[in-house]
Design a protein around this motif. Structure first.
Motif, PDB file in Angstrom:
ATOM      1  N   ILE A   8       0.853  -1.193   0.000  1.00 19.84           N
ATOM      2  CA  ILE A   8       0.000   0.000   0.000  1.00 19.84           C
ATOM      3  C   ILE A   8       0.885   1.239   0.000  1.00 19.84           C
ATOM      4  CG2 ILE A   8      -1.849   1.251   1.192  1.00 19.84           C
ATOM      5  CD1 ILE A   8      -2.683  -1.358   2.506  1.00 19.84           C
ATOM      6  N   HIS A   9       0.672   2.117  -0.962  1.00 23.86           N
ATOM      7  CA  HIS A   9       1.423   3.371  -1.050  1.00 23.86           C
ATOM      8  C   HIS A   9       1.118   4.230   0.179  1.00 23.86           C
ATOM      9  CE1 HIS A   9       2.514   7.391  -2.478  1.00 23.86           C
ATOM     10  NE2 HIS A   9       3.277   6.800  -3.372  1.00 23.86           N
ATOM     11  N   PRO A  10       2.109   4.971   0.702  1.00 22.31           N
ATOM     12  CA  PRO A  10       1.871   5.794   1.906  1.00 22.31           C
ATOM     13  C   PRO A  10       0.690   6.741   1.770  1.00 22.31           C
ATOM     14  CG  PRO A  10       4.221   5.661   1.456  1.00 22.31           C
ATOM     15  CD  PRO A  10       3.540   4.985   0.301  1.00 22.31           C
ATOM     16  N   ALA A  11       0.491   7.375   0.611  1.00 28.02           N
ATOM     17  CA  ALA A  11      -0.643   8.291   0.446  1.00 28.02           C
ATOM     18  C   ALA A  11      -1.957   7.543   0.551  1.00 28.02           C
ATOM     19  CB  ALA A  11      -0.550   9.011  -0.900  1.00 28.02           C
ATOM     20  N   VAL A  12      -2.006   6.339  -0.008  1.00 21.32           N
ATOM     21  CA  VAL A  12      -3.222   5.525   0.079  1.00 21.32           C
ATOM     22  C   VAL A  12      -3.449   5.099   1.522  1.00 21.32           C
ATOM     23  CG1 VAL A  12      -4.318   3.386  -0.687  1.00 21.32           C
ATOM     24  CG2 VAL A  12      -2.946   4.732  -2.297  1.00 21.32           C
ATOM     25  N   ARG A  13      -2.376   4.676   2.189  1.00 18.37           N
ATOM     26  CA  ARG A  13      -2.524   4.252   3.586  1.00 18.37           C
ATOM     27  C   ARG A  13      -3.014   5.409   4.456  1.00 18.37           C
ATOM     28  NH1 ARG A  13      -0.871  -0.176   6.003  1.00 18.37           N
ATOM     29  NH2 ARG A  13       0.494  -0.788   4.270  1.00 18.37           N
ATOM     30  N   SER A  14      -2.552   6.615   4.147  1.00 17.84           N
ATOM     31  CA  SER A  14      -2.996   7.781   4.907  1.00 17.84           C
ATOM     32  C   SER A  14      -4.506   7.976   4.772  1.00 17.84           C
ATOM     33  CB  SER A  14      -2.245   9.026   4.428  1.00 17.84           C
ATOM     34  OG  SER A  14      -2.664  10.173   5.122  1.00 17.84           O
ATOM     35  N   LEU A  15      -5.013   7.842   3.549  1.00 19.67           N
ATOM     36  CA  LEU A  15      -6.452   8.007   3.350  1.00 19.67           C
ATOM     37  C   LEU A  15      -7.237   6.889   4.020  1.00 19.67           C
ATOM     38  CD1 LEU A  15      -8.724   9.647   2.051  1.00 19.67           C
ATOM     39  CD2 LEU A  15      -8.455   8.256  -0.007  1.00 19.67           C
ATOM     40  N   LEU A  16      -6.660   5.682   4.082  1.00 20.84           N
ATOM     41  CA  LEU A  16      -7.363   4.561   4.696  1.00 20.84           C
ATOM     42  C   LEU A  16      -7.572   4.750   6.193  1.00 20.84           C
ATOM     43  CD1 LEU A  16      -5.773   1.495   2.852  1.00 20.84           C
ATOM     44  CD2 LEU A  16      -7.977   2.591   2.435  1.00 20.84           C
ATOM     45  N   THR A  17      -6.824   5.666   6.812  1.00 26.69           N
ATOM     46  CA  THR A  17      -7.062   5.951   8.227  1.00 26.69           C
ATOM     47  C   THR A  17      -8.320   6.790   8.424  1.00 26.69           C
ATOM     48  OG1 THR A  17      -5.738   7.995   8.265  1.00 26.69           O
ATOM     49  CG2 THR A  17      -4.584   5.899   8.657  1.00 26.69           C
ATOM     50  N   ARG A  18      -8.867   7.317   7.337  1.00 27.71           N
ATOM     51  CA  ARG A  18     -10.028   8.184   7.400  1.00 27.71           C
ATOM     52  C   ARG A  18     -11.286   7.459   6.933  1.00 27.71           C
ATOM     53  NH1 ARG A  18      -9.746  13.428   8.069  1.00 27.71           N
ATOM     54  NH2 ARG A  18     -11.894  12.932   8.654  1.00 27.71           N
ATOM     55  N   GLY A  19     -11.755   6.535   7.758  1.00 30.50           N
ATOM     56  CA  GLY A  19     -12.968   5.814   7.414  1.00 30.50           C
ATOM     57  C   GLY A  19     -14.160   6.728   7.235  1.00 30.50           C
ATOM     58  N   ASP A  20     -14.205   7.828   7.996  1.00 32.67           N
ATOM     59  CA  ASP A  20     -15.320   8.765   7.854  1.00 32.67           C
ATOM     60  C   ASP A  20     -15.308   9.418   6.485  1.00 32.67           C
ATOM     61  OD1 ASP A  20     -12.918  10.066   8.499  1.00 32.67           O
ATOM     62  OD2 ASP A  20     -13.952  11.779   9.367  1.00 32.67           O
ATOM     63  N   LEU A  21     -14.105   9.742   5.988  1.00 31.23           N
ATOM     64  CA  LEU A  21     -14.003  10.368   4.672  1.00 31.23           C
ATOM     65  C   LEU A  21     -14.299   9.357   3.571  1.00 31.23           C
ATOM     66  CD1 LEU A  21     -13.325  12.679   2.794  1.00 31.23           C
ATOM     67  CD2 LEU A  21     -10.903  12.184   3.137  1.00 31.23           C
ATOM     68  N   LEU A  22     -13.739   8.146   3.711  1.00 36.49           N
ATOM     69  CA  LEU A  22     -13.958   7.129   2.686  1.00 36.49           C
ATOM     70  C   LEU A  22     -15.436   6.792   2.530  1.00 36.49           C
ATOM     71  CD1 LEU A  22     -11.014   4.632   3.228  1.00 36.49           C
ATOM     72  CD2 LEU A  22     -11.486   5.951   1.182  1.00 36.49           C
ATOM     73  N   GLY A  23     -16.155   6.807   3.623  1.00 30.59           N
ATOM     74  CA  GLY A  23     -17.574   6.472   3.557  1.00 30.59           C
ATOM     75  C   GLY A  23     -18.468   7.641   3.228  1.00 30.59           C
ATOM     76  N   SER A  24     -17.905   8.847   3.159  1.00 33.58           N
ATOM     77  CA  SER A  24     -18.743  10.043   3.005  1.00 33.58           C
ATOM     78  C   SER A  24     -19.300  10.199   1.603  1.00 33.58           C
ATOM     79  CB  SER A  24     -17.929  11.298   3.378  1.00 33.58           C
ATOM     80  OG  SER A  24     -16.874  11.505   2.451  1.00 33.58           O
ATOM     81  N   PHE A  25     -18.681   9.560   0.607  1.00 36.44           N
ATOM     82  CA  PHE A  25     -19.196   9.694  -0.748  1.00 36.44           C
ATOM     83  C   PHE A  25     -19.871   8.412  -1.219  1.00 36.44           C
ATOM     84  CE2 PHE A  25     -15.227   7.642  -1.801  1.00 36.44           C
ATOM     85  CZ  PHE A  25     -14.257   8.338  -1.097  1.00 36.44           C
TER      86      PHE A  25
END
Length: 465
Positions: A8-25
């Protein structure tokens, strides 16, 4: 537990810590990372810069329809390889001029007509294409002649070496509208010997063209450059051995209803990639350029190209999209089925995750969103089911081990899906909508999520709340 940990690329891993953001769309959704795409472009450029050979890099559009990727390629100053009228229009709209557009693949009359008006380079597949270009062109059209190599598995693309003299005849007959820029090939294999043999064959074609008064100057070696999927190659190998043991009946079964994944008597060719590969696309490019050419006295490819002033073209697609996208899905429900296995049903179909008939052998990332106290903290082996009313719609037909059983509303994120996985679904046949696509752009510790139109959807810090 047998794990298939993904890289997992670091930028992708960073976004994966944001479950609220990932689920917001909403789910399912495809998320692309244009910054990771640009990093991959720079990696290829840096590799090419180590060799004193003129070269041009083209993004193979067909791997992903993302406008963000096309724009990133345009901004990076590389070319684009298009394989349809739609891709051609997409490239032009993104700012590519004719000098940076090349067309490959099979081409009908309408596509060829558009290409001759655009001024793009036409990578000619066969004699009919070449004569059609000559018939409809009103100005000189740059062309490459695509070779179908005789060594290895036969490809459906290109013209056999024995058919090339007729193509050269046609070019000589129509020199006012056909500008022979060079020769090309594309092999759907990572076999280094086959690629080197194809380069040798193309160099023979250069000599034939020179002898007939033509001046080709480009060798296009296509794409097919590798990706790196697994974080733990040894873990992948251990899983495959456990899978085989299950098929032999000496260990727990790890396949749905005895699916053999292509193995016969524990031999055969599996229906999944070599996910234990650790060589990158640029590693593979270096191998090619450093390889000795039997037909050129054993001199390395790069040296032969330099001595003959031949420009190298290449068309990586999946290697430029490597690590640059994820697919976010949601858990609908879980249940125990008749064979006493645990099924986790997702709001996505298999063909949105697995390309063609291949099994993706990587663990997804599960984002648990409910109160932690409500989960049973016991590891569990599960199968992921899809949302189509079809018996065959299992997202994975191999068992995946999770830290705990997820709940409805939890997220299951499949990583590294940007290449050939996001846009090849047939799920619309059951009236499921196409999976929407957004781009994630990181800046100063924050992610900006953009729709593919470029409109900002939301902006939020990357650190957990």
């Amino acid at each position: 537990m047998h794990k298939l940990a993904p890289r997992i690329h670091p930028a992708v891993r960073s976004l994966l810590t944001r479950g609220d953001l990932l689920g917001s769309f909403g789910t399912p959704a495809n998320v692309v990372f244009p910054q990771v795409f640009k990093e991959n472009v720079e990696s290829f450029r840096e590799t090419l810069a180590r060799y004193p050979v003129a070269s041009r890099l083209f993004y193979a559009h067909k791997v992903n329809q993302s406008t963000s990727f096309v724009r990133a390629a345009a901004e990076a100053g590389i070319g684009i390889d298009v394989a349809s009228v739609g891709e051609l229009h997409h490239a032009v709209a993104a700012g590519f001029d004719s000098e940076r557009i090349e067309a490959t693949g099979p081409k009908g009359a309408a596509f060829l007509w558009e290409l001759t008006r655009t001024g793009a380079t036409v990578n000619v597949d066969n004699h009919w294409e070449l004569t059609e270009v000559a018939r409809v062109a009103h100005q000189a059209v740059p062309v490459l002649l695509r070779l179908c190599p005789s060594r290895g598995r036969t490809s459906r693309f290109g013209t056999a070496e024995s058919g090339m003299p007729a193509l050269l005849d046609t070019i000589l007959d129509h020199r006012e509208v056909l500008d022979l820029r060079g020769f090309s090939f594309h092999l759907d294999t990572n076999d280094l010997k086959e690629k080197v043999a194809a380069i040798d064959a193309c160099l023979r074609l250069f000599e034939s063209a020179y002898a007939r008064g033509l001046s080709p100057r480009v060798l296009d070696i296509g794409g097919g450059f590798r990706q790196v999927f697994a974080a733990d190659p040894d873990g992948f190998d251990r899983y495959v051995q456990a899978l085989k043991a299950g098929l032999a009946g000496t260990a727990e079964s790890l396949s749905w209803e005895g699916n053999t994944f292509g193995y016969r008597d524990l031999r055969g060719t599996p229906t999944f990639h070599r996910y234990a590969n650790t060589a990158t696309g640029t590693d593979q490019l270096r191998e090619i350029l450093d390889s000795p050419l039997p037909g050129q006295g054993g001199r390395p490819v790069a040296q032969v190209l330099l001595e003959n002033m031949i420009e190298l073209w290449l068309e990586p697609g999946k290697a430029l999209a490597d690590q640059a996208g994820v697919t976010v899905t949601g858990v609908e429900f879980t249940k125990t089925v008749g064979n006493e296995e645990t099924l986790v049903s997702l709001d996505v179909s298999r063909d949105r995750i697995c390309p063609a008939d291949q099994e993706v052998m990587l663990d997804p990332v599960v984002i648990y969103r409910a109160d932690p106290r409500t989960y049973d903290d016991q590891p569990v082996g599960v199968y992921f089911g899809g949302n189509l009313c079809l018996e065959r719609d299992l997202v994975y037909e191999h068992k995946t081990w999770l830290e705990r059983l997820p709940k409805p509303g939890d997220l299951v994120v499949f990583v590294n899906t940007a290449a050939y996985q996001m846009d090849l679904s047939a799920a619309e046949g059951l009236m499921h909508p196409r999976t929407p696509k957004v781009a994630a752009v990181e800046s100063d510790g924050e992610f900006r999520i953009q729709a593919e139109s470029g409109r900002d959807e939301c902006s939020t810090p990357t650190s957990p709340n």
